[in-house]
Structure formats: structure tokens, C-alpha cells
Design a protein around this motif. Structure first.
Motif, PDB file in Angstrom:
ATOM      1  N   UNK A 252       0.847  -1.213   0.000  1.00  0.00           N
ATOM      2  CA  UNK A 252       0.000   0.000   0.000  1.00  0.00           C
ATOM      3  C   UNK A 252       0.873   1.251   0.000  1.00  0.00           C
ATOM      4  N   UNK A 253       1.978   1.174   0.725  1.00  0.00           N
ATOM      5  CA  UNK A 253       2.885   2.321   0.791  1.00  0.00           C
ATOM      6  C   UNK A 253       3.585   2.534  -0.550  1.00  0.00           C
ATOM      7  N   UNK A 254       3.958   1.411  -1.181  1.00  0.00           N
ATOM      8  CA  UNK A 254       4.608   1.531  -2.499  1.00  0.00           C
ATOM      9  C   UNK A 254       3.638   2.114  -3.515  1.00  0.00           C
ATOM     10  N   UNK A 255       2.392   1.615  -3.475  1.00  0.00           N
ATOM     11  CA  UNK A 255       1.382   2.157  -4.398  1.00  0.00           C
ATOM     12  C   UNK A 255       1.227   3.655  -4.163  1.00  0.00           C
ATOM     13  N   UNK A 256       1.145   3.979  -2.880  1.00  0.00           N
ATOM     14  CA  UNK A 256       0.915   5.360  -2.520  1.00  0.00           C
ATOM     15  C   UNK A 256       2.042   6.261  -3.010  1.00  0.00           C
TER      16      UNK A 256
END
Ligand SMILES: Nc1ncnc2c1ncn2[C@@H]1O[C@H](COP(=O)(O)OP(=O)(O)OP(=O)(O)O)[C@@H](O)[C@H]1O
Length: 490
Positions: A252-256
């Protein structure tokens, strides 16, 4: 009344609308008044809006092309802003409507809609199909739907297809190799295809939205006649995310991080279009590359800046991207300005004295920025903006960090860039984040050892544990044009 059609005739590269969604049931109890209100004009016309932080006295005014408040429906936005673009599609024009905003601000609701309240995409397809039936000549309507996920494009209507490649043809026009176009003749055909695509789009639960889009979704409807081809893009962008609030981790952090990077690239394109720059930085991300033929040039573009009425800071961030050149004034009323905390003044004196005693011209130069905002290098586009004063910063500290204790008489030390405690450094004011992050790349930074952490930012609080290399990932709050101030001491 100014509408999309009238604006296109005056060659405005990008029309900017503000859309404020209603409070959600979960927000209603705690939210009070919406942080944004109309002060001049009326819904659908050129307007001045006021953003007001209910917790401080900060307020700002912006000029925008149109405003749609909590009581305005999606179909009103369609009638005033999207419908006027459609005849041009039949004459070979490209147009783009995109929803921009923080996570949970209502972009998907506006573009996609729900069963009871259709969004701009179904409303546009319905109108185009009706018009196609009336042309009396051969006319084909086909659609494509794809997502840009982590800087890669995937077809949502043809999931078995390989990744879509964005390639330039010999004339420099962008071609999406592998994208499938499917003809549609009725709303039933469209709905069947579209609902499958919607289900395939990547969404996930985050701390701020139960069903948060993890990709930018580009829906296009193309009209081909025997003479011309025109295209309408309707884009539901993924929301900018402040990961201190979403608590995103892992994938989720990478996507963000990818989402925030591509939105930053988009904001650079918007800014260049707004200021009529000759070179538009389309190559900044996959998103901006694929929008190259739809943003700028002879294309009509409408940006719907979506706001959550309960989130003042997000609203400022969104409008700073949407309308950086339309900012009128930013002020804090003197009547409500609280007294500067004494402790902060001590800190100023100590730092100044230390810097002067060390003869650190570079640091002093930076700190001059800190103490006298007017000494800062300010982008010309922002030069009309009143800069915040130090007392406001102190006020913010007081408001946010009641318990914080400022350093006592500890000697300061200088640390090198490689020092892991760099992240807990005293950073100077910077008039924008690009300068801010590049400032931090310089070799030395002032630290006060053995003192409790005090963290503040004129606009938002930055957690002490935020490593500098994660600042980019905080794109939703760290935007060009924002003034950041944060003091962190160890
Ligand atoms: N105009 C509206 N009326 C009623 N509810 C709305 C409206 N706009 C948004 N909402 C609700 O607000 C919530 C967030 O909206 P939505 O998912 O569209 O946000 P988003 O900006 O697309 O978020 P993300 O970027 O995370 O995908 C949803 O529950 C949605 O139903």
C-alpha cells in the motif's frame, strides 16, 4: 454564465472546478461547517471560494472557474461542464475531464457514480450514444478502459491482454499499443462492459477510505465518423495520500508513493499549462505521457478538484495544485492571532547566536529564511502571496504540540548528511518542497543534542520519525508552493 464550451472558445487550456462532497455519516458529528465555502459567484459560474481552518484563524481565497457545493448533484456538473464538450467530440476534438483530490474526497463517486446516482462516465456515454443515433450518417462509438497502476498500464476490458505500452509513432504522437477499443451501441452493452472493468480495477481498504482506488483509471469514449475521430477521456485519478494518516505499509505504501509521484508530475503539467509555459513536462510520469494528447494543445480539459469538507489541509493542497495562479490572499486575522510562545523566541535567539558564533554563512543564510520570510527565494508565481510570519509558526506549534519542550542550554552540534539522525534535524523554512528537499541534501545541518523532540510545520505536523527519504512519499502534503517549517531537535 461561463461553461465548458464558453471557456474552450476563449482558449483556456484547463478549466478548474471545485467539487465539495457532503459530509459522510461518520464525519457529520465531529465536523462542524465545511472548510470551503462560496464567497462570490454562484454554482457553475466563475467563483471566489474561501477555505477556512476551523481550528485556527487561517483562511484563504481562490478564484476558480466553477464551484459545486454539497447540495449540487453529479448531473448538474455534467449538464454544466461535460455536456458542452460533447458536440466537439463529433467534430474531431479531444477532451478530458479528470477528477483530482485527496483520498476519500469523492472522485470515484463523481466519475463512476453509483446505481442510484450515475457518475459522469455513464452520463457522458448515454449522451454520446443519443447524439450518435441522431447524426444520420455513419458514426461509430467505441470505448476503452484501462488503469495506470504503479506506472504500468493495464487494460480493464481485456484482462488477458499484455501490459499496454505507451509508444510514440514517427510523428511523435503517443500510441497505446495493446489497448483494446470495443464498439458499443446501447447503454446495456456499455454497462455490461464497464461494470466488469470497474470490478477489475485495483482498489483496497486504507485508513482513510474503505474502497480506495490504487490506480488511475482512464475511461475513453471515441467517436468516429467518415470524416473525423474525436475522443473524450474521463479519468478517475487515484487520490493523493498522506501516509501518516492512511497508515499505509508494504505494498500500500509503495502504491501510494507511485500515486503521489505521478500526481506531482501531473501538477507540474497543470502548472505549466496554467502559466502558458512553452515546454510542458509531459514526460514526468506514465500518467502525464498518456495524457499528452488530451491536456494542452487544442484539447479541452476540465479538472474537477474534489474536496472533503472536513479536511482543510487537504483542501489547500488540492487547490494549490489546481489553481496555483489563482490564489488571492492568505492571512491570519490579527484579532485572533494568539501571542507567540515565549519559549519559541528563546529558541530563535539561541540559534541565531550559535550560527553567528560559528560564522556559518550558508546556515545563516538558511536561517535568515527562517527568521525573515521575505529573505526567502520565492517562485515568481507565488510572489503575490503573503508569506507566513514566524509568529504564525509558533502559534501552530502551540496548537499542535502543547507538550513539546524546547531545548535548554545544550550546545548545538553540526551533523553530516550521512548521520542517521539527520532526519531529526532543524530544517529551515523553504518556500517550496523542491527547495526544501534539496536543502536537506546539503552537507551540514544544525542539531540541538539531548533535547526533546519538537516537530512543527506551518501547515501540518510531520512525525519526528519521518526519514527524509520518505518525504517524497508524503506528496499529498509536501507540494510545491507549500511553506513548510519544522523544528526537530534531539
Ligand atoms: N457526492 C457524494 N454524495 C454522497 N457520498 C459521497 C459523495 N462523494 C463521495 N461520497 C462518499 O465518500 C466516500 C469516498 O468517496 P470516493 O471513494 O469516491 O473517494 P475517492 O476520492 O475516489 O477516494 P480514493 O482516492 O481513495 O479512491 C465514499 O463512501 C462515497 O460514497
Amino acid at each position: 454564465m461561463a461553461t465548458a464550451s464558453s471557456s474552450s472558445s476563449s482558449a483556456q487550456p484547463l478549466r478548474i472546478l471545485l467539487r465539495v462532497r457532503p459530509f459522510l455519516p461518520s464525519e457529520a458529528a465531529s465536523s462542524g461547517a465545511p472548510c470551503v465555502s462560496l464567497v462570490d459567484g454562484y454554482p457553475g459560474s466563475e467563483v471566489t471560494v474561501k477555505l477556512k481552518d476551523q481550528y485556527t484563524s487561517r483562511s484563504e481565497h481562490y478564484n476558480l472557474d466553477a464551484f459545486f457545493g454539497q447540495e449540487n448533484s453529479v448531473s448538474e456538473i455534467f449538464d454544466r461542464e461535460v455536456s458542452p464538450l460533447i458536440p466537439g467530440i463529433f467534430e474531431g476534438t479531444n477532451a478530458t475531464v479528470f477528477a483530482y483530490g485527496a483520498t476519500g474526497s469523492g472522485k470515484t463517486f463523481t466519475m463512476q457514480g453509483t446505481e442510484d446516482c450515475p457518475g459522469l462516465i455513464p452520463l457522458a456515454v448515454s449522451t454520446i450514444l443519443d447524439l450518435a443515433r441522431c447524426t444520420g450518417t455513419w458514426c461509430c462509438v467505441d470505448i476503452s478502459y484501462y488503469e495506470v497502476y504503479m506506472e504500468r498500464c493495464y487494460d480493464l476490458l481485456e484482462p488477458k491482454a499484455k501490459e499496454i505500452m505507451a509508444l510514440e509513432d514517427k510523428d511523435g504522437n503517443l500510441q497505446l499499443k495493446g489497448l483494446c477499443w470495443t464498439p458499443v451501441q446501447s447503454m446495456e452493452e456499455f454497462e455490461e462492459l464497464y461494470s466488469i472493468g470497474v470490478q477489475r480495477r485495483k482498489v483496497a481498504h486504507t485508513g482513510l477510505n474503505d474502497v480506495s482506488s490504487r490506480s488511475h483509471a482512464v475511461f475513453s469514449v471515441r467517436v468516429s465518423t467518415s470524416v473525423v475521430k474525436g475522443k473524450l477521456n474521463l479519468i478517475d485519478l487515484a487520490g493523493s495520500e498522506d501516509n501518516r494518516r492512511t497508515m499505509n505499509q508494504g505494498i500500500r505504501l509503495q502504491e501510494s508513493s507511485k500515486i503521489n509521484q505521478s500526481l506531482l508530475a501531473l501538477s507540474n503539467v497543470i502548472s505549466a499549462l496554467n502559466t502558458n509555459e512553452r515546454k510542458i513536462p509531459y514526460r514526468g510520469s506514465k500518467l502525464t505521457r498518456i495524457l499528452q494528447d488530451s491536456l494542452g494543445g487544442s484539447s479541452c480539459a476540465v479538472m474537477i478538484a474534489c474536496l472533503n469538507p472536513a479536511e482543510y489541509q487537504e483542501a489547500v493542497n488540492t487547490i494549490c495544485v489546481a489553481a496555483p495562479s489563482r490564489h488571492i490572499v492568505s492571512y491570519m486575522s490579527s484579532a485572533s492571532k494568539p501571542e507567540t510562545p515565549k519559549v519559541k523566541v528563546d529558541m530563535e535567539d539561541k540559534l541565531r547566536a550559535w550560527l553567528e558564533s560559528k560564522g556559518k554563512t550558508k546556515s545563516i543564510q538558511r536561517t535568515n529564511g527562517l527568521f525573515s520570510p521575505s529573505a526567502r527565494k520565492t517562485p515568481s508565481s507565488m510572489s503575490h502571496m503573503k508569506q507566513p510570519t514566524f509568529s504564525k509558526i509558533s502559534t501552530r506549534v502551540k496548537a499542535m504540540d502543547q507538550d513539546a519542550v524546547l531545548p535548554s542550554a545544550n550546545p548545538c552540534k553540526e551533523v553530516k548528511k550521512s548521520d542517521s539522525s539527520l532526519r531529526r534535524a532543524l530544517l529551515p523554512i523553504s518556500s517550496n518542497v523542491n527547495q526544501q528537499t534539496s536543502d536537506t541534501d546539503n552537507s551540514s545541518i544544525l542539531l540541538e543534542p539531548n533535547t526533546p523532540v519538537v516537530t512543527c510545520n506551518i501547515l501540518e505536523k510531520i512525525p519526528a520519525a519521518t526519514p527524509l527519504d520518505k518525504f517524497n512519499a508524503l506528496g499529498s502534503t509536501l507540494k510545491v508552493g507549500m511553506t513548510l517549517v519544522y523544528f526537530i531537535t534531539i
